[in-house]
Scaffold this motif. Sequence first.
Motif, PDB file in Angstrom:
ATOM      1  N   UNK A 188      -1.622   7.094 -16.270  1.00 11.21           N
ATOM      2  CA  UNK A 188      -2.089   5.714 -16.428  1.00 11.21           C
ATOM      3  C   UNK A 188      -2.672   5.520 -17.817  1.00 11.21           C
ATOM      4  N   UNK A 189      -2.374   4.327 -18.416  1.00 10.34           N
ATOM      5  CA  UNK A 189      -2.893   4.000 -19.744  1.00 10.34           C
ATOM      6  C   UNK A 189      -3.373   2.552 -19.756  1.00 10.34           C
ATOM      7  N   UNK A 190      -4.449   2.339 -20.507  1.00  6.77           N
ATOM      8  CA  UNK A 190      -5.006   1.001 -20.659  1.00  6.77           C
ATOM      9  C   UNK A 190      -5.239   0.751 -22.149  1.00  6.77           C
ATOM     10  N   UNK A 191      -5.615  -0.495 -22.496  1.00  7.73           N
ATOM     11  CA  UNK A 191      -5.908  -0.852 -23.886  1.00  7.73           C
ATOM     12  C   UNK A 191      -7.342  -1.367 -23.974  1.00  7.73           C
ATOM     13  N   UNK A 209      -6.100   8.036 -18.697  1.00  4.22           N
ATOM     14  CA  UNK A 209      -6.772   8.663 -17.544  1.00  4.22           C
ATOM     15  C   UNK A 209      -6.480  10.162 -17.601  1.00  4.22           C
ATOM     16  N   UNK A 210      -7.532  10.965 -17.732  1.00  4.47           N
ATOM     17  CA  UNK A 210      -7.352  12.415 -17.893  1.00  4.47           C
ATOM     18  C   UNK A 210      -7.841  13.213 -16.683  1.00  4.47           C
ATOM     19  N   UNK A 211      -8.435  12.539 -15.708  1.00  2.00           N
ATOM     20  CA  UNK A 211      -8.952  13.271 -14.552  1.00  2.00           C
ATOM     21  C   UNK A 211      -9.142  12.380 -13.346  1.00  2.00           C
ATOM     22  N   UNK A 212      -9.259  13.015 -12.181  1.00  2.00           N
ATOM     23  CA  UNK A 212      -9.526  12.315 -10.925  1.00  2.00           C
ATOM     24  C   UNK A 212     -10.818  12.905 -10.344  1.00  2.00           C
ATOM     25  N   UNK A 213     -11.748  12.032  -9.982  1.00  2.00           N
ATOM     26  CA  UNK A 213     -13.036  12.488  -9.452  1.00  2.00           C
ATOM     27  C   UNK A 213     -13.276  11.836  -8.091  1.00  2.00           C
ATOM     28  N   UNK A 214     -14.220  12.406  -7.361  1.00  2.00           N
ATOM     29  CA  UNK A 214     -14.670  11.778  -6.119  1.00  2.00           C
ATOM     30  C   UNK A 214     -16.157  12.090  -5.941  1.00  2.00           C
ATOM     31  N   UNK A 215     -16.850  11.329  -5.081  1.00  2.00           N
ATOM     32  CA  UNK A 215     -18.284  11.565  -4.890  1.00  2.00           C
ATOM     33  C   UNK A 215     -18.552  12.985  -4.409  1.00  2.00           C
ATOM     34  N   UNK A 216     -19.646  13.552  -4.883  1.00  2.00           N
ATOM     35  CA  UNK A 216     -20.022  14.907  -4.477  1.00  2.00           C
ATOM     36  C   UNK A 216     -20.335  14.937  -2.990  1.00  2.00           C
ATOM     37  N   UNK A 217     -20.033  16.069  -2.340  1.00  2.00           N
ATOM     38  CA  UNK A 217     -20.267  16.204  -0.900  1.00  2.00           C
ATOM     39  C   UNK A 217     -21.750  16.113  -0.558  1.00  2.00           C
ATOM     40  N   UNK A 222       0.833  -1.189   0.000  1.00  2.00           N
ATOM     41  CA  UNK A 222       0.000   0.000   0.000  1.00  2.00           C
ATOM     42  C   UNK A 222       0.871   1.244   0.000  1.00  2.00           C
ATOM     43  N   UNK A 223       0.556   2.148  -0.877  1.00  2.00           N
ATOM     44  CA  UNK A 223       1.363   3.359  -0.991  1.00  2.00           C
ATOM     45  C   UNK A 223       0.510   4.496  -1.535  1.00  2.00           C
ATOM     46  N   UNK A 224       1.109   5.676  -1.637  1.00  2.00           N
ATOM     47  CA  UNK A 224       0.410   6.839  -2.182  1.00  2.00           C
ATOM     48  C   UNK A 224       0.880   7.092  -3.605  1.00  2.00           C
ATOM     49  N   UNK A 225       0.067   7.835  -4.337  1.00  2.00           N
ATOM     50  CA  UNK A 225       0.363   8.123  -5.749  1.00  2.00           C
ATOM     51  C   UNK A 225       0.239   9.626  -5.969  1.00  2.00           C
ATOM     52  N   UNK A 226       1.092  10.153  -6.785  1.00  2.00           N
ATOM     53  CA  UNK A 226       0.991  11.567  -7.146  1.00  2.00           C
ATOM     54  C   UNK A 226      -0.063  11.735  -8.231  1.00  2.00           C
ATOM     55  N   UNK A 227      -0.493  12.971  -8.402  1.00  2.00           N
ATOM     56  CA  UNK A 227      -1.480  13.254  -9.456  1.00  2.00           C
ATOM     57  C   UNK A 227      -0.922  12.861 -10.818  1.00  2.00           C
ATOM     58  N   UNK A 228       0.375  13.123 -11.042  1.00  2.00           N
ATOM     59  CA  UNK A 228       0.992  12.765 -12.321  1.00  2.00           C
ATOM     60  C   UNK A 228       1.002  11.260 -12.525  1.00  2.00           C
TER      61      UNK A 228
END
Length: 855
Positions: A517-520, A557-565, A506-512
């Motif tokens: 991230x890329x998938x096929x 992956x072009x963005x990071x989202x989270x559930x609305x407050x 388990x670790x942390x990830x930067x925004x970059x």
Amino acid sequence: MLQCKNIMKDYVSGDEIVHALKGVSLSFREHEFVSILGQSGCGKTTFLNIIGGLDHYTSGDLIINGKSTKDYSDKDWDTYRNHQVGFVFQSYNLIMHQSVLSNVELALTLTGVNKEERRKRAIDALNKVGLSDQIHKKPTQMSGGQMQRVAIARAIVNNPDIILADEPTGALDSATSVQIMEILKEISKDKLVIMVTHNPQLADEYSSRIIRLKDGTLVSDSNPFNETETDVDTSVLKRPGMSFKMACSLSLNNLMTKKARTFLTSFAGSIGIIGIALIMSLSHGMQSYIDQMENDTMASYPIEIQSSSSDMSTLMTTMMGMKKKTEEHKGSKIYSRPYVEDVLESLSSSKKNNLSAFKSYIESNKGKEFRKTAKAIEYDYNLNLQVYNENTDSGLVQVSPNGLLDKLGMSDMMSLQSQFMDSSSMTNDQVWLSLPESKKLRDDEYQLVEGKWPTNYNEVVLEVDENNEITDYALYSLGLLDQDELVKNYQKILNGETDKISKTNLKSYSVDDILNLKFRLVLNSDLYQKVNGLWINQSENESYMKDVVSKSPEIKVVGIIKPSESTVSQPTMGGVYYTKAMEEYVTSKTENAQIVKEQKANPNINIFTQTEFASGQKMSMSNLTNEQMMQLSSMSQEELMNYMNTYNENINATYDSNLTKLGVVDYSTPTKISLYASSFDGKEKLGDLITSYNKKQIKSNVITYNDFIGTMLSSVTSVVNIISYVLIAFVSVSLIVSSIMIGIITYISVLERTKEIGILRSIGASKKDITRVFNAETFIIGLTSGVLGILITLVLNVPISVVVENMTGVSHIAKLPVNGAVFLIFIDLVLTILAGLIPSKIASKKDPVEALRSE
């Protein structure tokens, strides 16, 4: 003007009849000063009260302006006292809690004179008696002579024809008495003044006529009036009437003289209101909290209509053994009870929903209410996208459909769970998910943290939770953590080599890191390869899949989202979200795939088995044609095994299932329709619209669905309401008791204000006016207690909310609704007024003569 013909007045005293007046006959001039003399008990005051209309004669007749009073009603007497008579009493009979000006204005108020004119005439009357500089004083601040002059001003302010003075100098010193007599003499120049007195010297000096009574009979008359024919006055006088505003003013001034008692009475009356208001506050706060939960969960828990649905209540009842026993057995025999048969029967009784017809209805003009009510309508088409991550420590990782559970050996368990729970109530094991097509729904449900929203088919966003965390399940599934290492650690637990899995990964990830991230994206049709004219599933062929994946479109992956407050969602595991554009890209490309074209060109032939659909024949050498034998003979051992697996997997396939497997989507036939509402009321309306739709459809088009969340929250609301109603019913007892107490206090006030009742009746107030005065008092107390109760409740709500928040984390739980507060004040008013009706009625029935004598 005023004639008394044989006036007789009898009183009943115990068993005896007292003859107060014994046939008195007198006539009076329009302008004269008449003094009536006689010993105490001779009937002087009784005669004066009869002339003034406060008391009524037993027989004879009183003629006023040529009109007999034998048929006078109570209202006629009230009008007479208000317009034609003014009283001056020995004890002044002023209302002590009113100002001098208000005391004088009182008769004009009953007459209906406007405020400006009323004030002017009252000041003029006070000026005539020399008190224009004392108008704002209370009677308690004045001398006896000044109070008597106020009484005279009150008597003349309405410009009456007759002034009746009962011992006006009896409580005054000689000098002051002379002043009062001078005023009365001046008034007699244009009015009839009749004075009862014990002082013959004053009578001789100031009166123009002296009448003597003895034992209820006329003894002498110094200047008798020779009766002549008198014209009858046919003018109609305005009936007096006290406005509710004036009644409130009288009662308020009286209550203000007893501030402490008024406050304590109002506080006692407010206790019931406080109890009910606190319960209502908590109930409303709880209901608001539930409503907020209901509204916030609309996005996460829409009305979902599956292509097939089961009656979950029946299934759960069966599984919990709650079915009613059909027969009670006796004796020593053992009997069987159906269980697994009932469960399987419930499972197999799923209802097929015609979503194609329902979608057509929604999108037609007939379904505009659905489109108007729903915040968004989303359609699913059972498209399993094939997504891979080729840049992992575990090699090529299948992201969608999720291959992690297969590696862990849990896919069978999840499959079993899905048979018992519909997709809306089970935890989704997929990490490649679709964003809502509706932008409004997307913006309501999610917020962008970093990057941008997808604009092209090959752009996606990654979801984290409110704490910017993503579960290790999603990380392993996406290939960001080593799946092989997880499987190895899991096997150690199963083998008893350890009791926990190491979490060093388990670790942390930067925004970059995330945005790189890329998938096929692989087409479903690309999983199949044609070998010697036969289509073989090559998804297990590692070298083939690596080649296919490397040539497939790259997904970024072009963005990071989270559930609305503002959204209370199901706990999110995280994952990647794609757009409708990706789905449309895949379906468009799939339509042009060779295998799809071949299947559509041969709708009766299973493209994988080269046999007719529903033949159900497993592959064996005996049923192969010579052509098939030739095709298989040139295959490698691996290709042959793959083909045999492909064949056997598809022996029971249908034309539609083959197209679905290949990724062909029929947009006219969704597999699920999700109806999103903006509020819980909107959700209920959508349910009503579905019911209305079903009533118009043939049986095969009727749709069914299970709304677990709606049912659960509705049940919670019902429980809260029931508890609130029960508590309010208990507390209402105190409200009724306090209302009865206010009724008792009002009765005490009637006893205290008896003289005031007599004063009001003497200036023309009717019985209804007296009732109105005390109704106004209960109105003021009821309004005060209601408002006080609401204010105290609002103050108490603050610490209650703080305590509840500290205990549960739910803030502002005690909230009194405005309409509830108004309703409680109204109820308190109604109850207090009802409680005061009996005392008010008692007050109105008091004899004005007796009331004036009270102290």
